[in-house]
Design a protein around this motif. Structure first.
Motif, PDB file in Angstrom:
ATOM      1  N   ASN A  27       0.806  -1.172   0.325  1.00 49.81           N
ATOM      2  CA  ASN A  27       0.362   0.105  -0.034  1.00 49.81           C
ATOM      3  C   ASN A  27       1.243   1.623  -0.123  1.00 49.81           C
ATOM      4  OD1 ASN A  27      -2.808   1.702   0.466  1.00 49.81           O
ATOM      5  ND2 ASN A  27      -2.114   1.819   2.475  1.00 49.81           N
ATOM      6  N   SER A  28       2.071   1.564   1.250  1.00 50.45           N
ATOM      7  CA  SER A  28       2.674   2.042   0.585  1.00 50.45           C
ATOM      8  C   SER A  28       4.245   2.340  -0.745  1.00 50.45           C
ATOM      9  CB  SER A  28       3.667   1.800   1.354  1.00 50.45           C
ATOM     10  OG  SER A  28       5.190   3.063   1.953  1.00 50.45           O
ATOM     11  N   THR A  29       3.474   1.480  -1.636  1.00 51.36           N
ATOM     12  CA  THR A  29       4.539   1.349  -2.965  1.00 51.36           C
ATOM     13  C   THR A  29       3.719   2.435  -3.034  1.00 51.36           C
ATOM     14  OG1 THR A  29       5.566  -0.188  -1.979  1.00 51.36           O
ATOM     15  CG2 THR A  29       6.173   0.441  -4.378  1.00 51.36           C
ATOM     16  N   GLN A  30       1.947   2.174  -3.421  1.00 47.64           N
ATOM     17  CA  GLN A  30       1.491   2.484  -4.306  1.00 47.64           C
ATOM     18  C   GLN A  30       0.877   3.978  -4.029  1.00 47.64           C
ATOM     19  OE1 GLN A  30      -0.486   0.570  -6.829  1.00 47.64           O
ATOM     20  NE2 GLN A  30       0.377  -0.592  -6.740  1.00 47.64           N
ATOM     21  N   LEU A  31       0.629   4.272  -2.767  1.00 50.11           N
ATOM     22  CA  LEU A  31       0.521   5.303  -2.194  1.00 50.11           C
ATOM     23  C   LEU A  31       1.875   6.652  -2.779  1.00 50.11           C
ATOM     24  CD1 LEU A  31      -0.901   5.290   0.650  1.00 50.11           C
ATOM     25  CD2 LEU A  31      -2.473   5.402  -1.078  1.00 50.11           C
ATOM     26  N   GLN A  32       2.566   6.161  -2.741  1.00 52.84           N
ATOM     27  CA  GLN A  32       4.088   6.979  -2.815  1.00 52.84           C
ATOM     28  C   GLN A  32       4.226   7.038  -4.558  1.00 52.84           C
ATOM     29  OE1 GLN A  32       7.831   4.757  -2.042  1.00 52.84           O
ATOM     30  NE2 GLN A  32       7.594   5.528   0.240  1.00 52.84           N
ATOM     31  N   ALA A  35       1.270   9.399  -5.565  1.00 56.69           N
ATOM     32  CA  ALA A  35       1.856  10.802  -5.295  1.00 56.69           C
ATOM     33  C   ALA A  35       2.803  11.366  -6.031  1.00 56.69           C
ATOM     34  CB  ALA A  35       2.702  10.821  -3.570  1.00 56.69           C
ATOM     35  N   ALA A  36       3.636  10.388  -6.625  1.00 55.47           N
ATOM     36  CA  ALA A  36       4.549  11.635  -7.136  1.00 55.47           C
ATOM     37  C   ALA A  36       3.898  11.930  -9.217  1.00 55.47           C
ATOM     38  CB  ALA A  36       5.302   9.777  -8.101  1.00 55.47           C
ATOM     39  N   THR A  37       3.081  10.746  -9.281  1.00 56.78           N
ATOM     40  CA  THR A  37       1.504  10.881 -10.348  1.00 56.78           C
ATOM     41  C   THR A  37       1.566  12.415 -10.696  1.00 56.78           C
ATOM     42  OG1 THR A  37       1.569   8.575 -10.716  1.00 56.78           O
ATOM     43  CG2 THR A  37       0.672  10.188 -12.050  1.00 56.78           C
ATOM     44  N   ALA A  38       0.701  12.429  -9.229  1.00 57.72           N
ATOM     45  CA  ALA A  38       0.377  13.481  -8.955  1.00 57.72           C
ATOM     46  C   ALA A  38       1.127  15.164  -9.195  1.00 57.72           C
ATOM     47  CB  ALA A  38      -0.811  13.743  -7.365  1.00 57.72           C
ATOM     48  N   SER A  39       2.234  15.037  -8.407  1.00 61.54           N
ATOM     49  CA  SER A  39       3.290  15.569  -8.917  1.00 61.54           C
ATOM     50  C   SER A  39       3.592  16.042 -10.051  1.00 61.54           C
ATOM     51  CB  SER A  39       4.514  15.859  -7.732  1.00 61.54           C
ATOM     52  OG  SER A  39       4.173  15.482  -6.595  1.00 61.54           O
ATOM     53  N   ASP A  47      10.993  14.604 -11.704  1.00 62.93           N
ATOM     54  CA  ASP A  47      11.839  14.231 -13.017  1.00 62.93           C
ATOM     55  C   ASP A  47      10.088  12.870 -13.390  1.00 62.93           C
ATOM     56  OD1 ASP A  47      14.167  15.714 -13.275  1.00 62.93           O
ATOM     57  OD2 ASP A  47      15.433  14.324 -11.940  1.00 62.93           O
ATOM     58  N   LEU A  48      10.416  12.912 -14.611  1.00 62.54           N
ATOM     59  CA  LEU A  48       9.788  11.745 -15.952  1.00 62.54           C
ATOM     60  C   LEU A  48       9.939  10.614 -15.312  1.00 62.54           C
ATOM     61  CD1 LEU A  48       6.925  11.124 -17.095  1.00 62.54           C
ATOM     62  CD2 LEU A  48       8.538  11.488 -19.217  1.00 62.54           C
ATOM     63  N   HIS A  49      11.426  10.802 -15.374  1.00 60.03           N
ATOM     64  CA  HIS A  49      12.269   9.198 -14.854  1.00 60.03           C
ATOM     65  C   HIS A  49      11.226   8.331 -13.689  1.00 60.03           C
ATOM     66  CE1 HIS A  49      15.655  11.852 -14.060  1.00 60.03           C
ATOM     67  NE2 HIS A  49      15.971  10.243 -13.095  1.00 60.03           N
ATOM     68  N   ASN A  50      11.265   9.211 -12.523  1.00 57.87           N
ATOM     69  CA  ASN A  50      11.614   9.572 -11.457  1.00 57.87           C
ATOM     70  C   ASN A  50      10.551   9.029 -11.437  1.00 57.87           C
ATOM     71  OD1 ASN A  50      14.345   9.518 -10.028  1.00 57.87           O
ATOM     72  ND2 ASN A  50      13.721  11.868  -9.465  1.00 57.87           N
ATOM     73  N   VAL A  51       9.164   9.615 -11.610  1.00 55.83           N
ATOM     74  CA  VAL A  51       7.362   8.707 -11.725  1.00 55.83           C
ATOM     75  C   VAL A  51       8.000   7.623 -12.210  1.00 55.83           C
ATOM     76  CG1 VAL A  51       5.221   9.834 -12.490  1.00 55.83           C
ATOM     77  CG2 VAL A  51       6.390  10.881 -11.229  1.00 55.83           C
ATOM     78  N   MET A  52       8.428   7.089 -13.065  1.00 53.25           N
ATOM     79  CA  MET A  52       8.102   5.961 -13.769  1.00 53.25           C
ATOM     80  C   MET A  52       8.814   5.151 -13.113  1.00 53.25           C
ATOM     81  SD  MET A  52       6.321   6.695 -16.217  1.00 53.25           S
ATOM     82  CE  MET A  52       6.886   5.094 -17.530  1.00 53.25           C
ATOM     83  N   ILE A  53       9.892   4.875 -12.465  1.00 50.48           N
ATOM     84  CA  ILE A  53      10.453   4.525 -11.727  1.00 50.48           C
ATOM     85  C   ILE A  53      10.094   4.050  -9.971  1.00 50.48           C
ATOM     86  CG2 ILE A  53      12.452   3.896  -9.929  1.00 50.48           C
ATOM     87  CD1 ILE A  53      14.235   5.673 -11.581  1.00 50.48           C
ATOM     88  N   SER A  54       8.377   5.094 -10.019  1.00 45.33           N
ATOM     89  CA  SER A  54       7.840   4.935  -8.732  1.00 45.33           C
ATOM     90  C   SER A  54       7.045   3.780  -9.151  1.00 45.33           C
ATOM     91  CB  SER A  54       7.133   6.140  -8.419  1.00 45.33           C
ATOM     92  OG  SER A  54       6.622   5.878  -6.993  1.00 45.33           O
TER      93      SER A  54
END
Length: 84
Positions: A27-32, A35-39, A47-54
């Motif tokens: 659940n925590s991983t999904q929430l992170q 949050a990255a996608t919303a940011s 960075d887009l690559h951080n969002v994709m990695i998350s």
């Protein structure tokens, strides 16, 4: 003999805690990831690559949890098919 009767309760409790911890981690991983996608959508400095990695971490974590669940269900079904 009384000690043997209390061991399954202790094992069940620790298994339950382990399961709860694992589910909370998924659940925590999904929430992170959310949050990255919303940011990114808001235009925040991320960075887009951080969002994709998350997002990929969240996906892999969820897939692993589903595989563990499937194996547990298969094991339970196999036990139920055993003749007594």
């Amino acid at each position: 003999m009384n000690n043997n009767q209390t061991m399954p309760v202790q094992a069940e409790k620790s298994f339950g805690e382990l399961l709860k911890t694992a589910i909370n981690e998924v659940n925590s991983t999904q929430l992170q990831s959310d949050a990255a996608t919303a940011s990114l959508v808001r235009g925040d400095n991320i960075d887009l690559h951080n969002v994709m990695i998350s997002a990929q971490k969240a996906s892999i974590t969820l897939q692993a949890a589903l595989e563990v669940r499937n194996k547990a269900v298969e094991a339970y079904q196999e036990i139920m098919r055993m003749q007594m």
